[in-house]
Design an enzyme around this catalytic site. Structure first.
Site, PDB file in Angstrom:
ATOM      1  N   GLU A  54       2.725 -88.942 -23.323  1.00  0.00           N
ATOM      2  CA  GLU A  54       3.088 -87.953 -22.291  1.00  0.00           C
ATOM      3  C   GLU A  54       1.881 -87.102 -21.880  1.00  0.00           C
ATOM      4  O   GLU A  54       0.833 -87.131 -22.538  1.00  0.00           O
ATOM      5  CB  GLU A  54       4.203 -87.042 -22.787  1.00  0.00           C
ATOM      6  CG  GLU A  54       3.802 -86.214 -24.007  1.00  0.00           C
ATOM      7  CD  GLU A  54       4.540 -84.882 -24.102  1.00  0.00           C
ATOM      8  OE1 GLU A  54       4.427 -84.076 -23.168  1.00  0.00           O
ATOM      9  OE2 GLU A  54       5.219 -84.654 -25.118  1.00  0.00           O
ATOM     10  N   LYS A  97       4.659 -79.118 -14.269  1.00  0.00           N
ATOM     11  CA  LYS A  97       5.346 -79.748 -15.413  1.00  0.00           C
ATOM     12  C   LYS A  97       6.458 -80.619 -14.818  1.00  0.00           C
ATOM     13  O   LYS A  97       7.354 -80.106 -14.146  1.00  0.00           O
ATOM     14  CB  LYS A  97       5.905 -78.652 -16.315  1.00  0.00           C
ATOM     15  CG  LYS A  97       6.714 -79.133 -17.495  1.00  0.00           C
ATOM     16  CD  LYS A  97       7.131 -77.956 -18.377  1.00  0.00           C
ATOM     17  CE  LYS A  97       8.304 -78.315 -19.256  1.00  0.00           C
ATOM     18  NZ  LYS A  97       8.823 -77.159 -20.013  1.00  0.00           N
ATOM     19  N   ASP A 112      20.459 -73.471 -21.354  1.00  0.00           N
ATOM     20  CA  ASP A 112      19.180 -74.175 -21.310  1.00  0.00           C
ATOM     21  C   ASP A 112      19.167 -75.387 -22.243  1.00  0.00           C
ATOM     22  O   ASP A 112      19.037 -75.249 -23.462  1.00  0.00           O
ATOM     23  CB  ASP A 112      18.048 -73.199 -21.657  1.00  0.00           C
ATOM     24  CG  ASP A 112      16.683 -73.788 -21.349  1.00  0.00           C
ATOM     25  OD1 ASP A 112      16.597 -75.005 -21.111  1.00  0.00           O
ATOM     26  OD2 ASP A 112      15.697 -73.014 -21.349  1.00  0.00           O
ATOM     27  N   SER A 148      17.258 -79.128 -22.501  1.00  0.00           N
ATOM     28  CA  SER A 148      16.173 -79.910 -21.907  1.00  0.00           C
ATOM     29  C   SER A 148      16.690 -81.205 -21.286  1.00  0.00           C
ATOM     30  O   SER A 148      17.552 -81.890 -21.854  1.00  0.00           O
ATOM     31  CB  SER A 148      15.143 -80.256 -22.975  1.00  0.00           C
ATOM     32  OG  SER A 148      14.190 -81.145 -22.431  1.00  0.00           O
ATOM     33  N   ALA A 149      16.101 -81.533 -20.144  1.00  0.00           N
ATOM     34  CA  ALA A 149      16.441 -82.801 -19.474  1.00  0.00           C
ATOM     35  C   ALA A 149      16.003 -84.000 -20.315  1.00  0.00           C
ATOM     36  O   ALA A 149      16.401 -85.132 -20.037  1.00  0.00           O
ATOM     37  CB  ALA A 149      15.794 -82.863 -18.097  1.00  0.00           C
ATOM     38  N   ASP A 150      15.204 -83.760 -21.358  1.00  0.00           N
ATOM     39  CA  ASP A 150      14.825 -84.866 -22.265  1.00  0.00           C
ATOM     40  C   ASP A 150      16.078 -85.515 -22.848  1.00  0.00           C
ATOM     41  O   ASP A 150      16.133 -86.723 -23.061  1.00  0.00           O
ATOM     42  CB  ASP A 150      13.983 -84.354 -23.449  1.00  0.00           C
ATOM     43  CG  ASP A 150      12.593 -83.893 -23.039  1.00  0.00           C
ATOM     44  OD1 ASP A 150      12.219 -84.075 -21.873  1.00  0.00           O
ATOM     45  OD2 ASP A 150      11.886 -83.339 -23.914  1.00  0.00           O
ATOM     46  N   LYS A 172      11.730 -79.479 -32.126  1.00  0.00           N
ATOM     47  CA  LYS A 172      11.050 -78.373 -32.825  1.00  0.00           C
ATOM     48  C   LYS A 172      12.029 -77.283 -33.199  1.00  0.00           C
ATOM     49  O   LYS A 172      13.046 -77.083 -32.527  1.00  0.00           O
ATOM     50  CB  LYS A 172       9.995 -77.754 -31.909  1.00  0.00           C
ATOM     51  CG  LYS A 172       8.756 -78.572 -31.765  1.00  0.00           C
ATOM     52  CD  LYS A 172       7.850 -78.420 -32.963  1.00  0.00           C
ATOM     53  CE  LYS A 172       6.868 -79.577 -33.047  1.00  0.00           C
ATOM     54  NZ  LYS A 172       6.044 -79.691 -31.862  1.00  0.00           N
TER      55      LYS A 172
HETATM   56  N1  PSU Z   1       8.346 -79.576 -27.664  1.00  0.00           N
HETATM   57  C1  PSU Z   1       7.192 -79.361 -28.321  1.00  0.00           C
HETATM   58  N2  PSU Z   1       6.024 -79.431 -27.643  1.00  0.00           N
HETATM   59  C2  PSU Z   1       5.996 -79.739 -26.318  1.00  0.00           C
HETATM   60  C3  PSU Z   1       7.211 -80.000 -25.637  1.00  0.00           C
HETATM   61  C4  PSU Z   1       8.352 -79.904 -26.343  1.00  0.00           C
HETATM   62  O1  PSU Z   1       7.201 -79.087 -29.506  1.00  0.00           O
HETATM   63  O2  PSU Z   1       4.913 -79.781 -25.725  1.00  0.00           O
HETATM   64  C5  PSU Z   1       7.165 -80.400 -24.199  1.00  0.00           C
HETATM   65  C6  PSU Z   1       7.517 -81.900 -24.055  1.00  0.00           C
HETATM   66  O3  PSU Z   1       6.754 -82.448 -23.003  1.00  0.00           O
HETATM   67  C7  PSU Z   1       8.972 -81.858 -23.677  1.00  0.00           C
HETATM   68  C8  PSU Z   1       9.035 -80.590 -22.837  1.00  0.00           C
HETATM   69  O4  PSU Z   1       9.400 -82.995 -22.973  1.00  0.00           O
HETATM   70  O5  PSU Z   1       8.154 -79.681 -23.480  1.00  0.00           O
HETATM   71  C9  PSU Z   1      10.440 -80.040 -22.783  1.00  0.00           C
HETATM   72  O6  PSU Z   1      10.472 -78.988 -21.895  1.00  0.00           O
HETATM   73  P1  PSU Z   1      11.878 -78.408 -21.385  1.00  0.00           P
HETATM   74  O7  PSU Z   1      12.479 -77.760 -22.605  1.00  0.00           O
HETATM   75  O8  PSU Z   1      11.519 -77.423 -20.296  1.00  0.00           O
HETATM   76  O9  PSU Z   1      12.654 -79.589 -20.898  1.00  0.00           O
HETATM   77 MN    MN Z   2      14.871 -75.898 -20.072  1.00  0.00          MN
END
Ligand code: PSU
Ligand code: MN
Length: 324
Positions: A51, A117, A169, A171-173, A190
């Site tokens: 990534e 991002k 909130d 994550s879209a992950d 994390k």
């Molecule tokens: N968790 C970590 N380090 C990171 C990320 C997540 O410990 O750098 C990054 C990854 O790229 C992950 C993104 O896909 O943050 C998730 O962001 P959000 O919660 O805004 O979807």
């Molecule tokens: Mn988010």
């Protein structure tokens, strides 16, 4: 105008069957794949996607550049080809060159080309505005899947944030893992997140999650069948969802739980005080934790990433062997 443009762009960004390089995406010029990756995919040579949000929103310059190049080397040292993924001038790039990685890493300090991002919902905007972007896990999975890369190594998974019952909130992950068949090797979500809720969400989304024993115990022998097989079974069954392989951090680079919990609590309070939310919250929390641990958390993070990249390479090798 922009919306229509975005919609049109989105329509031209087709879904491609995994494990095949489709002529559609090569000719539509919205994704560019390096020669090395094209060849590797055509020859069933193991490839590991990497990534780029970690380059644009995780680390500072020059550590981001040093890390991005070093982690590619770790993948090579473990027998696979690294494909760093990101957006350059509004094009998805799979297998960014050293020059592109350098450009992206340096851009974080330049207000005129500050990288975006890029998660799933950001893709149409980035394509139509021709932006530079670091892809999140979700964003990277999408591009990896479109070109047929099955394995992706990263650090920490995005997840359900603490207080999600109020701030919504998530994550879209996580939803991406439910819909895109890529195996993601990571150190789990994390602890800035709500891990229990993240696991619940992954269950709902139908995501296969597995964890490896600590390094140095039974990984080398045990590793081979147990790593490739789940992804393969997933694709054989055509489930069309992703898998998560959690690799626990090696003990020598882990931080004590009590210590890190205290630091996280402080960072969360600070985020709350400053009103940080949305896509800024993850980078903010990680940055605050790096500061208050004097870089210890960073060392740990980078250590995980190398460890996961090495695992990813081994999984990709096993998977390639299963496909012969
Ligand atoms: N968790 C970590 N380090 C990171 C990320 C997540 O410990 O750098 C990054 C990854 O790229 C992950 C993104 O896909 O943050 C998730 O962001 P959000 O919660 O805004 O979807
Ligand atoms: Mn988010």
């Amino acid at each position: 105008m922009t919306l229509i443009h975005s919609l049109r762009t989105l329509r031209r960004f087709p879904r491609v069957a995994p494990a095949s390089i489709s002529k559609r995406y090569i000719s539509n010029n919205l994704i560019s794949v390096s020669e090395e990756i094209k060849q590797a995919l055509n020859n069933n040579t193991p490839v590991v996607a990497l990534e780029s949000t970690v380059i644009t929103h995780g680390l500072k310059y020059p550590e981001n550049l040093e890390f991005a190049l070093a982690v590619e080397q770790t993948v090579r040292d473990n027998g696979a080809i690294p494909a760093t993924i990101g957006f350059f001038e509004g094009k998805g790039v799979v297998g960014a060159s050293k020059e592109q990685i350098t450009y992206l890493a340096e851009a974080i300090n330049d207000p005129e080309r500050k990288p975006t991002k890029v998660s799933r919902r950001d893709i149409p905007h980035v394509l139509s505005k021709k932006l530079l972007g670091g892809t999140t896990i979700a964003g990277t999975m999408i591009l990896a899947n479109k070109v047929g890369i099955d394995v992706f190594a990263t650090g920490g998974l995005g997840g359900v944030h603490r207080g999600a019952e109020i701030n919504f909130d998530i994550s879209a992950d996580l939803s991406e893992l439910g819909r895109t068949p890529v195996g993601v090797v990571c150190s789990g979500p994390k602890s800035i997140l709500d891990i229990a809720k993240t696991m619940e969400y992954l269950e709902t989304a139908g995501v296969h999650v597995s964890t490896y024993g600590p390094k140095g115990t039974n990984i080398p022998g045990f590793f081979a069948p147990d790593s490739g097989v789940p992804v393969y079974a997933n694709s054989q069954f055509n489930l069309q969802s992703g898998s998560v392989f959690c690799v626990p951090a090696p003990a020598e680079i882990s931080l004590s739980r009590d210590f890190i919990d205290g630091v996280i609590a402080e960072a969360l309070l600070e985020a709350n005080k400053q009103g940080i939310s949305g896509k800024e919250i993850t980078p903010f929390l990680l940055g605050a934790i790096i500061k208050s641990t004097n870089g210890e958390s960073l060392k740990c993070n980078v250590g995980f990433l190398h460890n996961n990249a090495a695992f990813g390479a081994k999984i990709a090798k096993e998977l390639a062997a299963l496909k012969v």
